[in-house]
Design a protein around this motif. Structure first.
Motif, PDB file in Angstrom:
ATOM      1  N   ILE A 209       0.761  -1.106  -0.052  1.00 21.08           N
ATOM      2  CA  ILE A 209      -0.005  -0.004  -0.140  1.00 21.08           C
ATOM      3  C   ILE A 209       0.866   1.027  -0.199  1.00 21.08           C
ATOM      4  CG2 ILE A 209      -1.846   1.174   1.337  1.00 21.08           C
ATOM      5  CD1 ILE A 209      -2.563  -1.368   2.582  1.00 21.08           C
ATOM      6  N   LYS A 210       0.360   2.213  -0.842  1.00 18.92           N
ATOM      7  CA  LYS A 210       1.417   3.326  -1.094  1.00 18.92           C
ATOM      8  C   LYS A 210       0.433   4.479  -0.952  1.00 18.92           C
ATOM      9  CE  LYS A 210       5.575   1.954  -1.249  1.00 18.92           C
ATOM     10  NZ  LYS A 210       6.620   2.250  -0.332  1.00 18.92           N
ATOM     11  N   ALA A 211       0.719   5.840  -0.824  1.00 22.86           N
ATOM     12  CA  ALA A 211       0.072   6.991  -0.640  1.00 22.86           C
ATOM     13  C   ALA A 211      -0.035   7.428  -2.295  1.00 22.86           C
ATOM     14  CB  ALA A 211       0.686   8.117   0.044  1.00 22.86           C
ATOM     15  N   SER A 212      -0.922   8.272  -2.756  1.00 26.85           N
ATOM     16  CA  SER A 212      -0.749   8.848  -3.945  1.00 26.85           C
ATOM     17  C   SER A 212       0.219   9.705  -4.209  1.00 26.85           C
ATOM     18  CB  SER A 212      -2.248   9.486  -4.516  1.00 26.85           C
ATOM     19  OG  SER A 212      -2.280  10.445  -3.388  1.00 26.85           O
TER      20      SER A 212
ATOM     21  N   THR B 185       9.084   6.023 -10.831  1.00 26.66           N
ATOM     22  CA  THR B 185       9.995   4.948 -11.022  1.00 26.66           C
ATOM     23  C   THR B 185      10.219   4.160 -10.068  1.00 26.66           C
ATOM     24  OG1 THR B 185      11.271   6.660 -12.465  1.00 26.66           O
ATOM     25  CG2 THR B 185      12.515   4.663 -11.666  1.00 26.66           C
ATOM     26  N   GLU B 186      10.058   4.269  -8.946  1.00 27.67           N
ATOM     27  CA  GLU B 186      10.203   3.552  -7.574  1.00 27.67           C
ATOM     28  C   GLU B 186       9.060   2.591  -7.435  1.00 27.67           C
ATOM     29  OE1 GLU B 186       9.779   3.511  -2.900  1.00 27.67           O
ATOM     30  OE2 GLU B 186      10.300   5.395  -3.764  1.00 27.67           O
ATOM     31  N   ILE B 187       7.918   2.942  -7.885  1.00 25.44           N
ATOM     32  CA  ILE B 187       6.712   2.323  -7.972  1.00 25.44           C
ATOM     33  C   ILE B 187       6.707   1.345  -8.989  1.00 25.44           C
ATOM     34  CG2 ILE B 187       4.287   2.280  -8.338  1.00 25.44           C
ATOM     35  CD1 ILE B 187       4.758   3.566  -5.315  1.00 25.44           C
ATOM     36  N   SER B 188       7.257   1.727 -10.075  1.00 25.48           N
ATOM     37  CA  SER B 188       7.164   0.914 -11.483  1.00 25.48           C
ATOM     38  C   SER B 188       8.332  -0.176 -11.342  1.00 25.48           C
ATOM     39  CB  SER B 188       7.864   1.734 -12.527  1.00 25.48           C
ATOM     40  OG  SER B 188       7.865   0.908 -13.661  1.00 25.48           O
ATOM     41  N   GLU B 189       9.095   0.038 -10.653  1.00 23.80           N
ATOM     42  CA  GLU B 189      10.425  -0.933 -10.230  1.00 23.80           C
ATOM     43  C   GLU B 189       9.822  -2.120  -9.068  1.00 23.80           C
ATOM     44  OE1 GLU B 189      13.889   1.292  -9.162  1.00 23.80           O
ATOM     45  OE2 GLU B 189      14.294   1.921 -11.258  1.00 23.80           O
ATOM     46  N   MET B 190       9.117  -1.485  -8.350  1.00 25.75           N
ATOM     47  CA  MET B 190       8.714  -2.067  -7.212  1.00 25.75           C
ATOM     48  C   MET B 190       7.561  -3.268  -7.775  1.00 25.75           C
ATOM     49  SD  MET B 190       6.737  -1.327  -3.634  1.00 25.75           S
ATOM     50  CE  MET B 190       7.716  -0.195  -3.204  1.00 25.75           C
ATOM     51  N   ALA B 191       6.858  -2.614  -8.564  1.00 27.14           N
ATOM     52  CA  ALA B 191       5.742  -3.721  -9.387  1.00 27.14           C
ATOM     53  C   ALA B 191       6.251  -4.825 -10.275  1.00 27.14           C
ATOM     54  CB  ALA B 191       4.718  -2.723 -10.139  1.00 27.14           C
ATOM     55  N   LYS B 192       7.454  -4.435 -10.873  1.00 28.74           N
ATOM     56  CA  LYS B 192       8.213  -5.357 -11.537  1.00 28.74           C
ATOM     57  C   LYS B 192       8.678  -6.520 -10.690  1.00 28.74           C
ATOM     58  CE  LYS B 192       8.790  -2.310 -15.599  1.00 28.74           C
ATOM     59  NZ  LYS B 192       9.789  -1.340 -16.126  1.00 28.74           N
TER      60      LYS B 192
ATOM     61  N   ILE C 174      -0.075  -3.018  -6.478  1.00 28.20           N
ATOM     62  CA  ILE C 174       0.200  -1.905  -5.279  1.00 28.20           C
ATOM     63  C   ILE C 174      -0.998  -1.008  -5.403  1.00 28.20           C
ATOM     64  CG2 ILE C 174       1.655  -0.086  -4.913  1.00 28.20           C
ATOM     65  CD1 ILE C 174       4.113  -1.243  -6.657  1.00 28.20           C
ATOM     66  N   TYR C 175      -1.295  -0.929  -4.135  1.00 31.87           N
ATOM     67  CA  TYR C 175      -2.619  -0.349  -3.692  1.00 31.87           C
ATOM     68  C   TYR C 175      -2.273   1.180  -3.495  1.00 31.87           C
ATOM     69  CZ  TYR C 175      -4.823  -4.836  -3.320  1.00 31.87           C
ATOM     70  OH  TYR C 175      -5.148  -6.236  -3.876  1.00 31.87           O
ATOM     71  N   ILE C 176      -2.939   2.091  -4.225  1.00 27.11           N
ATOM     72  CA  ILE C 176      -2.715   3.554  -4.042  1.00 27.11           C
ATOM     73  C   ILE C 176      -3.803   3.914  -3.364  1.00 27.11           C
ATOM     74  CG2 ILE C 176      -2.269   5.668  -5.159  1.00 27.11           C
ATOM     75  CD1 ILE C 176       0.040   3.601  -5.825  1.00 27.11           C
ATOM     76  N   THR C 177      -3.620   4.628  -2.283  1.00 27.46           N
ATOM     77  CA  THR C 177      -4.573   5.480  -1.452  1.00 27.46           C
ATOM     78  C   THR C 177      -4.447   6.910  -1.520  1.00 27.46           C
ATOM     79  OG1 THR C 177      -3.014   5.789   0.583  1.00 27.46           O
ATOM     80  CG2 THR C 177      -4.414   3.836   0.327  1.00 27.46           C
TER      81      THR C 177
ATOM     82  N   LEU D  92      -6.642   3.370  -6.227  1.00 29.15           N
ATOM     83  CA  LEU D  92      -6.165   2.529  -7.422  1.00 29.15           C
ATOM     84  C   LEU D  92      -5.472   1.454  -7.175  1.00 29.15           C
ATOM     85  CD1 LEU D  92      -4.731   5.725  -9.253  1.00 29.15           C
ATOM     86  CD2 LEU D  92      -6.747   4.933  -9.722  1.00 29.15           C
ATOM     87  N   VAL D  93      -5.228   0.642  -8.208  1.00 26.77           N
ATOM     88  CA  VAL D  93      -4.314  -0.401  -8.103  1.00 26.77           C
ATOM     89  C   VAL D  93      -3.521  -0.302  -9.295  1.00 26.77           C
ATOM     90  CG1 VAL D  93      -4.203  -2.970  -8.105  1.00 26.77           C
ATOM     91  CG2 VAL D  93      -6.128  -1.992  -6.866  1.00 26.77           C
ATOM     92  N   VAL D  94      -2.105  -0.434  -9.258  1.00 21.68           N
ATOM     93  CA  VAL D  94      -1.053  -0.303 -10.122  1.00 21.68           C
ATOM     94  C   VAL D  94      -0.452  -1.775 -10.152  1.00 21.68           C
ATOM     95  CG1 VAL D  94       1.061   0.645 -10.959  1.00 21.68           C
ATOM     96  CG2 VAL D  94      -0.708   1.986  -9.642  1.00 21.68           C
ATOM     97  N   MET D  95      -0.214  -2.310 -11.363  1.00 21.48           N
ATOM     98  CA  MET D  95       0.486  -3.426 -11.623  1.00 21.48           C
ATOM     99  C   MET D  95       1.302  -3.564 -12.832  1.00 21.48           C
ATOM    100  SD  MET D  95      -2.874  -6.253 -11.463  1.00 21.48           S
ATOM    101  CE  MET D  95      -1.861  -7.766 -11.304  1.00 21.48           C
TER     102      MET D  95
END
Length: 88
Positions: free
Chosen positions: A3-6, A14-21, A27-30, A37-40
């Motif tokens: 879970i990450k804040a918006s 870039t950090e979120i993208s790398e984490m998803a990969k 990754i749940y965005i609040t 949102l959910v990012v994958m």
């Protein structure tokens, strides 16, 4: 569950993208403390979609079987598949 804040998405794409990969997990965005949102990673998303499509096909086949559709034993199915592969 990640879970990450918006703000993390805005300021650290870039950090979120790398984490998803790396994690291959959603990754749940609040936003304001609420789910937004959910990012994958796209590969993880496509695998998930394939699994859901396969489950839908299995469910449809099971429904047809329960409604009286013709079924085959495993040995008969193998026999037919071998015949198709060999062009018979």
């Amino acid at each position: 569950m990640i879970i990450k804040a918006s703000a993390s998405l805005r300021n650290g794409y870039t950090e979120i993208s790398e984490m998803a990969k790396r994690t291959k997990e959603p990754i749940y965005i609040t936003k304001n403390g609420e789910g937004d949102l959910v990012v994958m990673n796209i590969d993880a998303f496509e695998r998930r979609e394939q699994i859901l499509q396969l489950r839908a096909k299995v469910l449809q086949a099971e429904q047809e079987r329960m409604e009286g559709a013709e079924t085959l034993s495993v040995s008969e199915a193998r026999k037919r598949l071998r015949a198709r592969i060999n062009g018979i």
